[in-house]
Design a protein around this motif. Structure first.
Motif, PDB file in Angstrom:
ATOM      1  N   ASP A  74       0.835  -1.219   0.000  1.00 26.46           N
ATOM      2  CA  ASP A  74       0.000   0.000   0.000  1.00 26.46           C
ATOM      3  C   ASP A  74       0.863   1.260   0.000  1.00 26.46           C
ATOM      4  O   ASP A  74       0.633   2.175  -0.776  1.00 26.46           O
ATOM      5  N   ILE A  75       1.850   1.291   0.884  1.00 26.89           N
ATOM      6  CA  ILE A  75       2.619   2.540   0.983  1.00 26.89           C
ATOM      7  C   ILE A  75       3.704   2.609  -0.083  1.00 26.89           C
ATOM      8  O   ILE A  75       3.758   3.548  -0.877  1.00 26.89           O
ATOM      9  N   LEU A  76       4.565   1.604  -0.094  1.00 25.64           N
ATOM     10  CA  LEU A  76       5.718   1.681  -1.007  1.00 25.64           C
ATOM     11  C   LEU A  76       5.303   1.608  -2.477  1.00 25.64           C
ATOM     12  O   LEU A  76       5.671   2.451  -3.290  1.00 25.64           O
ATOM     13  N   ARG A  77       4.551   0.595  -2.806  1.00 25.91           N
ATOM     14  CA  ARG A  77       4.243   0.405  -4.232  1.00 25.91           C
ATOM     15  C   ARG A  77       3.095   1.320  -4.694  1.00 25.91           C
ATOM     16  O   ARG A  77       3.203   1.914  -5.766  1.00 25.91           O
ATOM     17  N   LYS A  78       2.040   1.420  -3.874  1.00 29.37           N
ATOM     18  CA  LYS A  78       0.874   2.198  -4.341  1.00 29.37           C
ATOM     19  C   LYS A  78       1.069   3.696  -4.102  1.00 29.37           C
ATOM     20  O   LYS A  78       1.116   4.484  -5.043  1.00 29.37           O
TER      21      LYS A  78
END
Ligand code: BGC
Length: 735
Positions: free
Chosen positions: A247-251
């Protein structure tokens, strides 16, 4: 290779081959003298060695070429092997450690250094560097603070972005560059009590506001890899934290490169008690999106079965493998698996004069002058004694300059001999004491044999000191006292050096200049009070001796600014300037009972973040604002905050003007100050200059009670000063 060809290649690979692209094995499996930077309890099977997609810790053009050749011959699809290495602050030419680079407040220093590190490493067959480390470092007990650029998210972000650009250049096809890996995602620096590998408890807003921005700057700059961290974050180990990685890193951060675990971090989820066994740890890591397993048998031993059992979909596996293949492709490895590595080239570029010059510039800019009573510096004496274990010490790099050769480092003694060899200034040298009391028990315990030696060394040093008019004491932490797994609760210099300092500083009528070599902020105890000058040298690297002597002799004025607050006492850690006010702030004057305080120590740092003297003095006008209000909804609106700075001293010097902002009221409480900009100004004696910073609405955003990054209308104060303790501020309103 074209994308379609990569897809065809992927489709043609067996399940085993695919899995092995996600396996990284230690370099010592191939080369005896490879760097070992983690636990070595695993032995890799021949099959894994034949197919593992990457390795780490191997460098050297000849070795890299031979290894690649042999590997590719055996590989069923002749896919090249990725070679990774920790090139943290230098390959052969070693720059100041990142904490020292932070003290330059100059992203160009970081960029130039990273470009050189990349060029040298690439010439020796390295494709990826495990750098930069973007971990916010507020607790100096943690030994790894040396690998970060310090305690401030904004400064770190600027430096991390510049490093990524320096390492990677315009294109990875350019064989003078390497791919960068931002690490350790996330919040590794928040380790409880500063103990390495420990858990991290952070509120979401602190994580997002303080800890994540520097990683994000690295990703925005295009870093091709990210590394997971060893810690848990609010109970979840990073390598199994789906929310953090997906959620945080990729999205949110839009990272689409390769995510690699830290050394054994996937298997360590078992020790944490988060996974029952290595198979479950592998499933959790794959699910979270960790592409490469560094140095454990997790993926090599379990992924095939997990896919066969349907616990990991082949689609998920293929996505991860594709990311690794794309990285290899973007590095140009399919066309040239040696990627320009050549013995001839490495001999030409490594430690060449041009690189050493850039390193020298970095050292000069990184040194921080904390005290200079009665202009004790620059040196003016005729009989100077250089005393201390760092006088003739080659190990002035850090434990994270693993491919550097300490023999190439210029010591203080060497630089002094070059500088004063042909002058009237007489010099003497004395070791003064051993670096540590006992090698096995750092800084504590009693080592009788060593004690006696230290006593003799101190006696000799006192004699030398009595001869001199000026004493330069060269003290500091041992190289082994900072870096990975080197947390300390007593962040002072080692015991024998304290004894040496007491003996020397007790000699009357001498000028005493103390140099400190350090990989963290330190509690300097009585050193500042009993020295005429104190210069923080960090771990300066190859050109250390030269850069330090340039500053001591006055060839240039110091201009470094602390990248971490220096405490009055170890127990103040973690200490950082951007704290909250509390409901009971300590009054500036008067009675402080029932206010936030220590009974036995100030609240403030002894030397705050951003602090550093020069050989001149500067006067700053009051902050002037171009307007009193900033309209939130007006497009491209800004206020200008400016000061006039005047060099009122006698020499040319460089000051660093720092813009801090305080949001007076927020839906979540706001720090007393946050760095939002800085500018270095070089002025000749008597000259002045107007410096202007632009304040925009976007700079006022934070993670509000709505769990969104947004600004809130209300009062703000803009400060401009020469360190984080400045109270030179002016108020404006966001409407
Ligand atoms: C460190 C990483 C490093 C890795 C590979 C680990 O022990 O935490 O920072 O990049 O080893 O050397």
């Amino acid at each position: 290779m074209k994308k379609a060809d990569l897809k065809n290649l992927l489709n043609d690979m067996s399940l085993e081959e695919k899995v092995m692209q996600l396996v990284q094995i230690p370099g010592y499996e191939f080369e005896q003298d490879a760097a070992v930077t983690g636990l070595t309890d695993k032995k890799t099977s021949d099959k894994v060695k034949e197919l593992a997609g990457s390795t780490l810790g191997v460098w050297g053009a000849k070795k890299a070429i031979e290894l690649q050749k042999k590997y590719m011959e055996n590989h069923p699809h002749h896919i090249p092997l990725l070679l990774m290495l920790d090139v943290i602050h230098g390959h052969k030419t070693v720059f100041p450690c990142p904490l020292g680079q932070g003290a330059t407040f100059d992203p160009e220093v970081a960029r130039a250094g990273a470009a050189i590190q990349a060029k040298e490493a690439a010439s020796e067959g390295v494709h990826v560097t495990f750098s930069p480390m973007a971990d916010l470092s507020r607790d100096a007990r943690w030994g790894r603070v040396l690998e970060s650029t310090g305690e401030d998210k904004y400064l770190n972000g600027r430096m991390v972005g510049a490093m990524v650009e320096g390492y990677q250049g315009e294109s990875l096809k350019d064989k003078d560059h390497v791919a960068a890996c931002v690490k350790h995602f996330a919040a590794y620096g928040g380790a409880e009590a500063g103990r390495d590998y420990a858990n991290v408890e952070l509120s979401e807003h602190t994580l997002r506001e303080q800890f994540l921005p520097a990683y994000e700057e690295g990703i925005k700059a295009g870093a091709r890899l990210v590394m997971t961290s060893f810690n848990t974050l609010n109970g979840i180990p990073s390598s199994g934290n789906k929310w953090l990685m997906r959620d945080i890193l990729r999205k949110d951060m839009k990272f689409n490169g390769v995510l690699i675990s830290d050394w054994a971090a996937i298997a360590e989820m078992v020790n944490w008690g988060f996974a029952e066994d290595m198979k479950e740890a592998s499933r959790l890591a794959m699910d979270a999106g960790v592409d490469i397993d560094m140095c454990t048998g997790c993926y090599s031993g379990n992924l095939q079965n997990l896919v066969k059992e349907g616990k990991i979909s082949e689609k998920l596996l293929d996505e991860a493998v594709m990311r690794v293949l794309e990285l290899k492709n973007d590095l140009g490895l399919f066309e040239d698996p040696y990627r320009g590595a050549s013995v001839e080239k490495s001999l030409k570029v490594c430690l060449c004069d041009e690189h050493r010059k850039v390193a020298l510039d970095a050292v000069r800019k990184s040194l921080v002058l904390l005290e200079n009573k009665n202009n004790a510096l620059p040196l003016s004496g005729n009989k100077i004694a250089f005393i201390g274990p760092y006088v003739d010490e080659k190990k002035i790099h850090s434990s994270w300059a693993i491919s550097g050769d300490p023999k190439a480092n210029v010591t203080i003694k060497e630089a002094v001999e070059e500088l004063y060899g042909k002058s009237d200034v007489k010099v003497k040298f004395a070791k003064g004491c051993n670096m540590l009391l006992d090698k096995t028990d750092i800084g504590s315990g009693v080592a009788k044999e060593n004690d006696r030696k230290n006593k003799t060394l101190i006696e000799e040093a006192v004699k030398t000191a009595k001869w001199a008019d000026t004493i330069v004491l060269c003290l500091g932490e041992d190289i082994g006292q900072s870096g990975e797994s080197t947390s300390r609760v007593d962040i002072t210099i080692p015991a024998p050096q304290k004894d040496l300092f007491s003996a020397i500083s007790a000699i009357k009528n001498k000028k005493t200049v103390t140099l400190i070599f350090n990989g963290r902020a330190l509690d300097l105890q009585d050193i500042p009070d009993k020295s005429d000058a104190v210069l923080i040298c960090w771990r300066p690297g190859t050109e250390g001796g030269h850069g330090i002597m340039d500053v001591l002799s006055g060839a240039c004025s110091p201009s470094g600014k602390l990248s971490m607050s220096f405490p009055w006492a170890s127990a103040q850690e973690p200490i950082h300037y951007d704290h909250y006010n509390t409901g009971r702030p300590k009054p500036k004057e008067g009675l402080s009972i029932f206010s936030t305080r220590y009974l036995d120590c100030p609240n403030e740092a002894r030397y705050p973040f951003g602090f550093g003297l020069t050989y001149s003095q500067f006067e700053l006008s009051k902050v002037k604002l171009s307007g009193k209000t900033l309209e939130k909804s007006a497009k491209d609106a800004f206020i200008e905050a400016s000061v006039t700075i005047k060099n009122t001293g006698n020499v040319t010097a460089t000051e660093t003007l720092q813009l801090y902002i305080r949001d007076m009221v927020g839906s979540r409480v706001r720090p007393v100050k946050e760095l939002k900009g800085f500018e270095k100004v070089t002025l000749a004696a008597g000259k002045s200059k107007k410096v202007t910073f632009r304040i925009e609405e976007s700079m006022l955003r934070f993670f509000t009670i709505n769990n969104k990054f947004e600004s809130e209308a209300g009062k703000f104060v803009a400060y401009i000063g020469t360190d984080s303790a400045t109270d030179n501020g002016a108020e404006f309103e966001l409407i």
